[in-house]
Design a protein around this motif. Structure first.
Motif, PDB file in Angstrom:
ATOM      1  N   TYR A  49      66.202  52.593  42.293  1.00 23.00           N
ATOM      2  CA  TYR A  49      67.452  53.551  42.215  1.00 23.00           C
ATOM      3  C   TYR A  49      68.002  53.393  40.835  1.00 23.00           C
ATOM      4  N   ILE A  50      67.811  52.248  40.123  1.00 26.27           N
ATOM      5  CA  ILE A  50      68.431  52.193  39.006  1.00 26.27           C
ATOM      6  C   ILE A  50      67.678  53.011  37.975  1.00 26.27           C
ATOM      7  N   PHE A  51      66.422  52.868  38.045  1.00 23.91           N
ATOM      8  CA  PHE A  51      65.537  54.037  37.197  1.00 23.91           C
ATOM      9  C   PHE A  51      65.739  55.318  37.351  1.00 23.91           C
ATOM     10  N   ASN A  52      66.020  55.601  38.600  1.00 24.50           N
ATOM     11  CA  ASN A  52      65.933  56.994  38.751  1.00 24.50           C
ATOM     12  C   ASN A  52      67.415  57.617  38.938  1.00 24.50           C
ATOM     13  N   ASN A  53      68.591  56.956  39.087  1.00 19.98           N
ATOM     14  CA  ASN A  53      69.852  57.448  39.109  1.00 19.98           C
ATOM     15  C   ASN A  53      70.831  56.872  38.000  1.00 19.98           C
ATOM     16  N   GLY A  54      70.517  55.533  37.497  1.00 18.45           N
ATOM     17  CA  GLY A  54      71.189  54.832  36.534  1.00 18.45           C
ATOM     18  C   GLY A  54      72.019  53.828  37.392  1.00 18.45           C
ATOM     19  N   LEU A  55      72.471  52.884  36.450  1.00 20.29           N
ATOM     20  CA  LEU A  55      73.167  51.733  36.962  1.00 20.29           C
ATOM     21  C   LEU A  55      74.586  51.965  37.519  1.00 20.29           C
ATOM     22  N   ILE A  56      75.293  52.910  37.007  1.00 23.42           N
ATOM     23  CA  ILE A  56      76.468  53.258  37.564  1.00 23.42           C
ATOM     24  C   ILE A  56      76.556  53.936  38.859  1.00 23.42           C
ATOM     25  N   ALA A  57      75.570  55.091  39.020  1.00 19.97           N
ATOM     26  CA  ALA A  57      75.413  55.754  40.256  1.00 19.97           C
ATOM     27  C   ALA A  57      75.033  54.640  41.492  1.00 19.97           C
ATOM     28  N   THR A  58      73.962  53.771  40.934  1.00 20.54           N
ATOM     29  CA  THR A  58      73.140  52.856  41.777  1.00 20.54           C
ATOM     30  C   THR A  58      74.242  51.740  42.296  1.00 20.54           C
ATOM     31  N   TYR A  59      75.177  51.179  41.360  1.00 22.91           N
ATOM     32  CA  TYR A  59      76.137  50.354  41.971  1.00 22.91           C
ATOM     33  C   TYR A  59      77.128  50.870  42.851  1.00 22.91           C
ATOM     34  N   ALA A  60      77.606  52.365  42.466  1.00 22.34           N
ATOM     35  CA  ALA A  60      78.576  53.002  43.413  1.00 22.34           C
ATOM     36  C   ALA A  60      78.021  53.175  44.848  1.00 22.34           C
ATOM     37  N   PHE A  61      76.775  53.435  44.820  1.00 23.61           N
ATOM     38  CA  PHE A  61      75.870  53.549  46.032  1.00 23.61           C
ATOM     39  C   PHE A  61      76.140  52.140  46.875  1.00 23.61           C
ATOM     40  N   ILE A  62      75.842  51.194  45.979  1.00 22.59           N
ATOM     41  CA  ILE A  62      75.788  49.791  46.872  1.00 22.59           C
ATOM     42  C   ILE A  62      77.033  49.493  47.413  1.00 22.59           C
ATOM     43  N   ILE A  63      78.285  49.761  46.617  1.00 23.52           N
ATOM     44  CA  ILE A  63      79.443  49.728  46.994  1.00 23.52           C
ATOM     45  C   ILE A  63      79.988  50.600  48.218  1.00 23.52           C
ATOM     46  N   LYS A  64      79.491  51.721  48.441  1.00 22.28           N
ATOM     47  CA  LYS A  64      79.656  52.609  49.473  1.00 22.28           C
ATOM     48  C   LYS A  64      78.907  51.870  50.700  1.00 22.28           C
ATOM     49  N   LYS A  65      77.769  51.716  50.512  1.00 21.74           N
ATOM     50  CA  LYS A  65      76.820  50.929  51.736  1.00 21.74           C
ATOM     51  C   LYS A  65      77.493  49.585  52.229  1.00 21.74           C
ATOM     52  N   SER A  66      78.155  48.912  51.449  1.00 20.75           N
ATOM     53  CA  SER A  66      78.479  47.696  51.822  1.00 20.75           C
ATOM     54  C   SER A  66      79.630  47.603  52.784  1.00 20.75           C
ATOM     55  N   THR A  67      80.324  48.793  52.912  1.00 18.40           N
ATOM     56  CA  THR A  67      81.138  49.122  53.951  1.00 18.40           C
ATOM     57  C   THR A  67      80.786  49.714  55.324  1.00 18.40           C
ATOM     58  N   GLY A  68      79.506  50.241  55.366  1.00 15.04           N
ATOM     59  CA  GLY A  68      78.702  51.134  56.365  1.00 15.04           C
ATOM     60  C   GLY A  68      78.410  49.886  57.424  1.00 15.04           C
ATOM     61  N   SER A  69      77.157  50.450  58.228  1.00  9.38           N
ATOM     62  CA  SER A  69      76.622  49.912  59.212  1.00  9.38           C
ATOM     63  C   SER A  69      75.619  48.865  58.631  1.00  9.38           C
ATOM     64  N   GLU A  70      75.002  49.212  57.482  1.00  6.32           N
ATOM     65  CA  GLU A  70      74.191  48.039  56.697  1.00  6.32           C
ATOM     66  C   GLU A  70      74.958  47.177  55.937  1.00  6.32           C
ATOM     67  N   GLY A  71      76.252  47.054  56.072  1.00  5.77           N
ATOM     68  CA  GLY A  71      77.298  46.377  55.078  1.00  5.77           C
ATOM     69  C   GLY A  71      76.910  45.142  54.665  1.00  5.77           C
ATOM     70  N   LYS A  72      76.260  44.389  55.592  1.00  5.73           N
ATOM     71  CA  LYS A  72      76.171  42.791  55.086  1.00  5.73           C
ATOM     72  C   LYS A  72      75.209  42.580  53.980  1.00  5.73           C
ATOM     73  N   SER A  73      74.050  43.138  54.215  1.00  8.17           N
ATOM     74  CA  SER A  73      73.136  43.150  53.185  1.00  8.17           C
ATOM     75  C   SER A  73      73.247  43.977  51.896  1.00  8.17           C
ATOM     76  N   TYR A  74      73.897  45.014  51.812  1.00  8.60           N
ATOM     77  CA  TYR A  74      74.511  45.769  50.617  1.00  8.60           C
ATOM     78  C   TYR A  74      75.684  44.714  50.110  1.00  8.60           C
ATOM     79  N   LYS A  75      76.442  44.286  50.978  1.00 10.55           N
ATOM     80  CA  LYS A  75      77.530  43.210  50.273  1.00 10.55           C
ATOM     81  C   LYS A  75      77.176  42.426  49.590  1.00 10.55           C
ATOM     82  N   LYS A  76      76.025  41.674  50.167  1.00 11.32           N
ATOM     83  CA  LYS A  76      75.343  40.442  49.514  1.00 11.32           C
ATOM     84  C   LYS A  76      74.579  40.922  48.272  1.00 11.32           C
ATOM     85  N   ILE A  77      74.148  41.945  48.061  1.00  6.94           N
ATOM     86  CA  ILE A  77      73.521  42.619  46.917  1.00  6.94           C
ATOM     87  C   ILE A  77      74.890  42.682  45.833  1.00  6.94           C
TER      88      ILE A  77
END
Length: 145
Positions: A49-77
């Motif tokens: 994701y970082i290679f394809n979208n860049g660090l900023i977009a990838t980290y924003a994606f991680i933040i968004k996912k950390s509050t969803g149904s897959e939240g625990k693993s993304y919150k840990k990341i």
């Protein structure tokens, strides 16, 4: 050359400790709360994701996912990335993990590239350790599938 080996060794040591802590927390928790398999799958994708979208977009994606149904693993990341960057540079100590996007946006090109490459090396170690350690842990806990 020796300096580069020491840098890689330090990243590996930090990654190993993060995975070890996560697995210890998981053993002490309710089996319904376990997320290591999700983590293992998600962390593998982050470097791509970082290679394809860049660090900023990838980290924003991680933040968004950390509050969803897959939240625990993304919150840990998210927490692992934040803790790693915070340990490397005082610049990242300014607040919460969610504030990293603002910090990334305000970096100059050289700092942004340096941070991205440094983080990719660290994520590489995390992927390798998560593969080995989570699989080993699941076999030990599950009786060897």
């Amino acid at each position: 050359m020796n300096h580069l080996k020491n840098i890689r060794r330090e990243k590996s040591r930090m990654a190993y400790k993060e995975i070890e802590v996560m697995l210890k927390e998981e053993v002490a928790s309710d089996p319904k709360e376990h997320y290591s398999q999700d983590f293992k799958g998600h962390i593998k994708n982050i470097p791509m994701y970082i290679f394809n979208n860049g660090l900023i977009a990838t980290y924003a994606f991680i933040i968004k996912k950390s509050t969803g149904s897959e939240g625990k693993s993304y919150k840990k990341i998210q927490d692992i990335i934040y803790n790693y960057l915070k340990s490397k540079d005082k610049l990242y100590e300014q607040g919460q993990p969610e504030k990293l996007v603002d910090i990334f946006i305000n970096l100059d090109n050289k700092q942004y590239r340096k941070t991205t490459l440094d983080l990719l090396l660290y994520l590489e170690a995390l992927v390798q350790f998560s593969d080995a350690m989570i699989e080993k842990n699941n076999k030990a806990v599950g009786g060897g599938e």
